[in-house]
Design a protein around this motif. Structure first.
Motif, PDB file in Angstrom:
ATOM      1  N   GLU A  42      12.247  -5.204   6.103  1.00 48.13           N
ATOM      2  CA  GLU A  42      11.441  -4.291   5.296  1.00 48.13           C
ATOM      3  C   GLU A  42      10.026  -4.810   5.097  1.00 48.13           C
ATOM      4  N   ALA A  43       9.886  -6.127   4.911  1.00 47.09           N
ATOM      5  CA  ALA A  43       8.551  -6.699   4.719  1.00 47.09           C
ATOM      6  C   ALA A  43       7.693  -6.482   5.964  1.00 47.09           C
ATOM      7  N   GLU A  44       8.281  -6.681   7.142  1.00 49.84           N
ATOM      8  CA  GLU A  44       7.527  -6.488   8.390  1.00 49.84           C
ATOM      9  C   GLU A  44       7.180  -5.020   8.608  1.00 49.84           C
ATOM     10  N   ILE A  45       8.120  -4.127   8.340  1.00 49.69           N
ATOM     11  CA  ILE A  45       7.872  -2.694   8.525  1.00 49.69           C
ATOM     12  C   ILE A  45       6.778  -2.221   7.567  1.00 49.69           C
ATOM     13  N   ASP A  46       6.837  -2.674   6.313  1.00 51.32           N
ATOM     14  CA  ASP A  46       5.808  -2.294   5.337  1.00 51.32           C
ATOM     15  C   ASP A  46       4.432  -2.771   5.784  1.00 51.32           C
ATOM     16  N   LYS A  47       4.374  -3.963   6.376  1.00 53.45           N
ATOM     17  CA  LYS A  47       3.096  -4.508   6.829  1.00 53.45           C
ATOM     18  C   LYS A  47       2.524  -3.675   7.975  1.00 53.45           C
ATOM     19  N   LEU A  48       3.384  -3.275   8.916  1.00 49.37           N
ATOM     20  CA  LEU A  48       2.924  -2.475  10.046  1.00 49.37           C
ATOM     21  C   LEU A  48       2.538  -1.061   9.622  1.00 49.37           C
ATOM     22  N   LEU A  49       3.271  -0.496   8.653  1.00 52.15           N
ATOM     23  CA  LEU A  49       2.911   0.833   8.143  1.00 52.15           C
ATOM     24  C   LEU A  49       1.561   0.802   7.447  1.00 52.15           C
ATOM     25  N   ALA A  50       1.352  -0.242   6.626  1.00 55.77           N
ATOM     26  CA  ALA A  50       0.088  -0.363   5.901  1.00 55.77           C
ATOM     27  C   ALA A  50      -1.086  -0.533   6.853  1.00 55.77           C
ATOM     28  N   GLU A  77      15.689   3.253   6.194  1.00 53.44           N
ATOM     29  CA  GLU A  77      14.924   4.340   5.600  1.00 53.44           C
ATOM     30  C   GLU A  77      14.885   5.539   6.551  1.00 53.44           C
ATOM     31  N   VAL A  78      13.778   5.689   7.304  1.00 51.24           N
ATOM     32  CA  VAL A  78      13.613   6.841   8.185  1.00 51.24           C
ATOM     33  C   VAL A  78      13.173   6.348   9.548  1.00 51.24           C
ATOM     34  N   PRO A  79      13.330   7.185  10.604  1.00 51.64           N
ATOM     35  CA  PRO A  79      12.846   6.791  11.934  1.00 51.64           C
ATOM     36  C   PRO A  79      11.346   6.545  11.915  1.00 51.64           C
ATOM     37  N   THR A  80      10.921   5.567  12.685  1.00 53.84           N
ATOM     38  CA  THR A  80       9.519   5.178  12.741  1.00 53.84           C
ATOM     39  C   THR A  80       9.119   5.018  14.193  1.00 53.84           C
ATOM     40  N   ALA A  81       7.910   5.477  14.537  1.00 55.68           N
ATOM     41  CA  ALA A  81       7.411   5.406  15.906  1.00 55.68           C
ATOM     42  C   ALA A  81       6.160   4.549  15.956  1.00 55.68           C
ATOM     43  N   ILE A  82       5.864   4.021  17.144  1.00 57.30           N
ATOM     44  CA  ILE A  82       4.721   3.141  17.330  1.00 57.30           C
ATOM     45  C   ILE A  82       3.471   3.953  17.645  1.00 57.30           C
TER      46      ILE A  82
END
Length: 400
Positions: free
Chosen positions: A290-298, A389-394
């Motif tokens: 979650e920490a890595e995903i939050d960083k990439l989303l931000a 959470e939900v699907p995420t794309a690059i």
């Protein structure tokens, strides 16, 4: 008011034997394995979240703490390597000598200054513990030490803060124990020998810090200390004149216009899309993901998608540094649907041979260069991966 007492005075013969009893556990949350995290006065400031650690051969203090004290100008700037028990290294900003108050004892301590993400503001290691003849007990969450002239002093650890720091450290995936390195250092108990990436290779020189922006002194580059003064001045001027090309955070990378270059996926249309079943992870690994995903989303490198035909799972891969994890995506199914690349990356020996004939070699890393190349809009949904959470794309390829 704390009165200064010289710690060089001989101890009285009737100094008490320092020990711990069961009654010292009263008020603690037991059983536990919490570290000793104390609040202690350093110079004129009371500093919280200090890790008292007998496993550390150095005293360490965060740059932000020194800046709040207004003592940044007293730092003796010199870059040295610190190595943790897991082999991870960091480079110090310099050293600073400060008084540490363990009432009524005052001891002058040398601190190594770092600027790293850590749940602790600093570490008081064996240099401080030995100098005041302290006895530590993580079990009893106490530090006791003799007072010159007779008596015993005590510092209580903040167990609640220790648990909070431990949880933050696990979430960040950072190690906060360091050991100093020195050249030609023999292996001593508690001190690790120097460790380098390749067997038999050792650096021939230290590095010097070059400030790139006078308004932001924390932004520095490193150059070899054995360069001539003319070479140092020329390199420093070159780096300072091109400071705008450096990226200090993901937000500093605007990305390359997709009309110039972008990533494309040549997926075989005859192959049916595969949506992998979501995998479950242990709670401590979920925190890391979650920490890595939050960083990439931000940073805007990835984005949430509503519908995805291709769906992959996140996987954790252990790094060489023990205790650290790399967050990856299992694109096995997507790779099978794409043609094999017949032009792989150059062999390492070819890259090394290409450096021959040059007098200087730059080790400057292109900070996450792939992050600057966007994924083509038509192919983003194919890179979708699922967490809890939900699907995420690059959007832009988060590879290094």
């Amino acid at each position: 008011m704390i009165s200064q007492v010289s710690i060089n005075l001989p101890l009285a013969e009737d100094d008490p034997v320092i020990g711990f009893q069961k009654k010292d556990l009263v008020g603690l949350d037991v059983p536990h394995n919490d570290a000793l995290v104390i609040s202690i006065q350093i110079t004129r400031a009371m500093v919280d979240r200090i890790h008292a650690d007998e496993g550390s051969a150095a005293n360490i203090l965060q740059l932000a703490v020194i800046q709040q004290m207004g003592l940044e100008t007293k730092i003796n700037k010199s870059a040295k390597s610190l190595t943790g028990f897991n082999g991870a290294t960091t480079v110090t900003i310099g050293t600073i000598e400060l008084d540490v108050y363990a009432p009524p004892v005052i001891s002058s301590q040398m601190f190594m200054v770092i600027d790293e993400v850590s749940p602790y503001n600093g570490i008081l290691g064996r240099p401080w513990i030995s100098k005041i003849n302290a006895i530590t007990s993580a079990t009893h969450q106490k530090i006791r030490y003799p007072i010159p002239g007779g008596g015993m002093g005590q510092i209580n650890s903040d167990q609640a803060m220790a648990m909070k720091c431990s949880a933050q450290g696990l979430k960040k995936g950072k190690q906060t124990q360091f050991l100093p390195q020195s050249k030609n250092q023999d292996q001593v108990e508690g001190i690790r020998p120097e460790v380098y990436p390749e067997e038999g290779w050792k650096p021939e020189e230290d590095v010097e810090l070059v400030p790139l922006d006078p308004d932001k002194p924390e932004r520095t580059a490193r150059i070899g200390s054995r360069l001539s003064q003319e070479e140092k001045a020329e390199l420093a001027a070159f780096l300072q004149n091109n400071k705008d090309v450096f990226a200090w955070s993901p937000s500093d990378m605007p990305g390359i216009d997709p009309q110039i270059i972008c990533h494309r996926l040549h997926v075989n249309p005859a192959i049916k899309p595969v949506a992998q079943k979501r995998r479950n992870f242990a709670p401590e690994r979920v925190i890391i993901i979650e920490a890595e995903i939050d960083k990439l989303l931000a940073a805007g490198f990835i984005e949430e998608v509503s519908y995805a035909e291709w769906l992959a799972n996140v996987v954790l891969v252990a790094k060489k540094d023990k205790g650290l994890w790399r967050v990856c995506v299992d694109y096995t199914d997507l790779n099978k649907a794409c043609p094999k690349d017949n032009f792989p990356l150059p062999r390492i020996d070819q890259l090394v041979d290409s450096t021959s004939g040059n007098q200087l070699l730059s080790f400057m890393d292109a900070y996450s260069g792939y992050n600057q190349i966007m994924m083509h809009e038509d192919d983003r949904a194919k890179t979708s991966f699922i967490t809890k959470e939900v699907p995420t794309a690059i959007k832009s390829c988060p590879l290094g």
